[in-house]
Design a protein around this motif. Structure first.
Motif, PDB file in Angstrom:
ATOM      1  N   GLN A  61      -3.891  -4.781  -6.816  1.00 39.14           N
ATOM      2  CA  GLN A  61      -5.050  -4.426  -6.010  1.00 39.14           C
ATOM      3  C   GLN A  61      -4.671  -3.523  -4.834  1.00 39.14           C
ATOM      4  O   GLN A  61      -5.548  -2.877  -4.242  1.00 39.14           O
ATOM      5  CB  GLN A  61      -5.725  -5.698  -5.486  1.00 39.14           C
ATOM      6  CG  GLN A  61      -6.358  -6.566  -6.565  1.00 39.14           C
ATOM      7  CD  GLN A  61      -7.625  -5.958  -7.149  1.00 39.14           C
ATOM      8  OE1 GLN A  61      -8.287  -5.143  -6.511  1.00 39.14           O
ATOM      9  NE2 GLN A  61      -7.959  -6.354  -8.369  1.00 39.14           N
ATOM     10  N   ARG A 108      -6.676  -0.701  -2.398  1.00 39.20           N
ATOM     11  CA  ARG A 108      -6.665  -0.774  -0.934  1.00 39.20           C
ATOM     12  C   ARG A 108      -6.087   0.499  -0.326  1.00 39.20           C
ATOM     13  O   ARG A 108      -6.586   1.009   0.687  1.00 39.20           O
ATOM     14  CB  ARG A 108      -5.860  -1.994  -0.464  1.00 39.20           C
ATOM     15  CG  ARG A 108      -6.509  -3.322  -0.809  1.00 39.20           C
ATOM     16  CD  ARG A 108      -5.916  -4.445   0.029  1.00 39.20           C
ATOM     17  NE  ARG A 108      -4.487  -4.620  -0.209  1.00 39.20           N
ATOM     18  CZ  ARG A 108      -3.982  -5.405  -1.163  1.00 39.20           C
ATOM     19  NH1 ARG A 108      -4.791  -6.076  -1.976  1.00 39.20           N
ATOM     20  NH2 ARG A 108      -2.675  -5.532  -1.310  1.00 39.20           N
ATOM     21  N   GLU A 147      -8.760   3.284  -0.617  1.00 41.80           N
ATOM     22  CA  GLU A 147      -9.890   3.062   0.290  1.00 41.80           C
ATOM     23  C   GLU A 147      -9.477   3.226   1.750  1.00 41.80           C
ATOM     24  O   GLU A 147     -10.320   3.586   2.594  1.00 41.80           O
ATOM     25  CB  GLU A 147     -10.455   1.669   0.054  1.00 41.80           C
ATOM     26  CG  GLU A 147     -11.151   1.526  -1.288  1.00 41.80           C
ATOM     27  CD  GLU A 147     -11.637   0.115  -1.562  1.00 41.80           C
ATOM     28  OE1 GLU A 147     -12.573  -0.046  -2.376  1.00 41.80           O
ATOM     29  OE2 GLU A 147     -11.075  -0.846  -0.966  1.00 41.80           O
ATOM     30  N   ARG A 148      -8.230   2.994   2.062  1.00 42.47           N
ATOM     31  CA  ARG A 148      -7.757   3.175   3.439  1.00 42.47           C
ATOM     32  C   ARG A 148      -7.404   4.633   3.711  1.00 42.47           C
ATOM     33  O   ARG A 148      -7.741   5.183   4.750  1.00 42.47           O
ATOM     34  CB  ARG A 148      -6.548   2.282   3.692  1.00 42.47           C
ATOM     35  CG  ARG A 148      -5.997   2.362   5.107  1.00 42.47           C
ATOM     36  CD  ARG A 148      -4.902   1.330   5.310  1.00 42.47           C
ATOM     37  NE  ARG A 148      -4.392   1.351   6.671  1.00 42.47           N
ATOM     38  CZ  ARG A 148      -3.423   0.557   7.121  1.00 42.47           C
ATOM     39  NH1 ARG A 148      -2.882  -0.327   6.299  1.00 42.47           N
ATOM     40  NH2 ARG A 148      -3.003   0.634   8.360  1.00 42.47           N
ATOM     41  N   GLU A 166       0.833  -1.209   0.000  1.00 44.01           N
ATOM     42  CA  GLU A 166       0.000   0.000   0.000  1.00 44.01           C
ATOM     43  C   GLU A 166       0.865   1.255   0.000  1.00 44.01           C
ATOM     44  O   GLU A 166       0.536   2.245  -0.648  1.00 44.01           O
ATOM     45  CB  GLU A 166      -0.943  -0.027   1.192  1.00 44.01           C
ATOM     46  CG  GLU A 166      -1.983  -1.146   1.101  1.00 44.01           C
ATOM     47  CD  GLU A 166      -2.852  -1.239   2.336  1.00 44.01           C
ATOM     48  OE1 GLU A 166      -2.889  -0.272   3.125  1.00 44.01           O
ATOM     49  OE2 GLU A 166      -3.492  -2.294   2.529  1.00 44.01           O
TER      50      GLU A 166
END
Length: 330
Positions: free
Chosen positions: A264, A268, A271-272, A211
């Motif tokens: 992906q 993530r 969205e975080r 991420e």
């Protein structure tokens, strides 16, 4: 790198009082701890950035040779003697970071080795302008880049913390042209066309590596797509900035895939990050809402699946749809 500006410690910026120039034992311990924490975070940024730049080099318009070595010059700090002592350096130039699986690591270089010479030139003898102490390292980095371009390698002599000296020729390999730098303070990240710069308090440093890699890939995408130059030409009106942000969001999963990260992770990350930091960059009028950006990333992830090769690579140069640039009419 502007160490005097980047390290937010009075002892490093040259603003310390005479009494503070010789800190007490507790202050020295704190100083050393903060310095090493900064170094560790910058090493993480550099390692991920170098991995992304190396893995995507075949698709980049602008490339350069790099051995995966990040140097530092203690003269750039306000109190170089304290930095040498804290890091165990025996000279002015030390290894700040080494990218995993890079030629520098394979050659035996490690963090806090003291670099003595490059191609036979003694580094500590390089001229230093007290008014521009950061410029000495910048000049040496230019010389290293020139050596890489000339014959693809540089010869380094360095000293281990235990005192053993080593000499080795280190190859350079092609990477996308972009530097990766850490600033002491701040939660922002930015790209200026040649550099990716993160504040040390950027929240994604607390996230999983893939991420954080997505956040770094977003900024790298701005440089690879030459967004700053495009905005200089087209103006920075709201719609133009939103367009470049969306395009950088959409390129994230392609860059991650080539570097062996889960594409992906780009979704993530968004969205975080978005819900927790919507009071920051995601509320700027020049940026779409985080949920809109997440939808664009999700659509890109779905669309790119058909172009992912068996080895996981993804040719974004051939298959990524640009929204900016001379071929788009934007």
């Amino acid at each position: 790198m502007l160490r005097g500006a980047l390290i937010g410690l009075a002892l490093l910026t040259g603003t310390a009082s005479p009494a503070a120039a010789e800190p007490s034992a507790p202050e020295s311990v704190k100083f050393s701890r903060e310095l090493k924490a900064f170094q560790s975070r910058e090493a993480r940024l550099f390692a991920i950035g170098w991995r992304l730049a190396r893995a995507n080099a075949r698709y980049c318009d602008d490339t350069e040779y790099s051995s995966g070595l990040l140097l530092q010059d203690v003269a750039s700090y306000g109190e170089p003697a304290l930095v040498r002592a804290a890091l165990g350096l025996s000279g002015d130039f030390g290894v700040q970071a080494v990218a995993p699986a890079s030629p520098a690591e394979e050659g035996g270089l490690a963090v806090n080795d003291t670099v003595l010479s490059v191609d036979g030139v003694e580094l500590d003898e390089a001229p230093l302008d007290p008014k521009r102490p950061w410029a000495r390292l910048a000049d040496i980095e230019k010389d290293i880049a020139a050596s890489h371009r000339q014959d693809g390698k540089i010869t380094l002599k360095w000293r281990k913390p235990g005192g053993a000296e080593q000499t080795h020729s280190v190859a350079g390999i092609q990477v996308c042209s972009s530097r990766f730098e850490l600033a002491t303070r701040g939660k922002r990240a930015l790209a200026d066309g040649t550099r990716v710069r993160f504040g040390a308090a950027f929240p994604a440093f607390a996230y999983a590596e893939d991420e954080l890699a997505a956040a770094i890939a977003h900024e790298l995408a701005h440089n690879l797509l030459r967004h700053r130059a495009w905005l200089d030409t087209h103006g920075r009106k709201q719609s133009s900035v939103r367009l470049t942000e969306r395009e950088a969001d959409r390129l994230m999963p392609w860059l991650l895939a080539n570097a062996g990260y889960d594409p992906q992770a780009s979704l993530r990350f968004m969205e975080r990050w978005g819900p927790d930091h919507s009071g920051g960059i995601f509320r700027k009028r020049t940026h779409e809402g985080w949920d809109e950006r997440a939808e664009a990333i999700a659509a890109e992830l779905e669309g790119m699946q058909q172009f992912i090769e068996p080895d996981g690579s993804a040719d974004w140069r051939a298959h990524f749809t640009r929204e900016t640039g001379p071929d788009t009419g934007s």
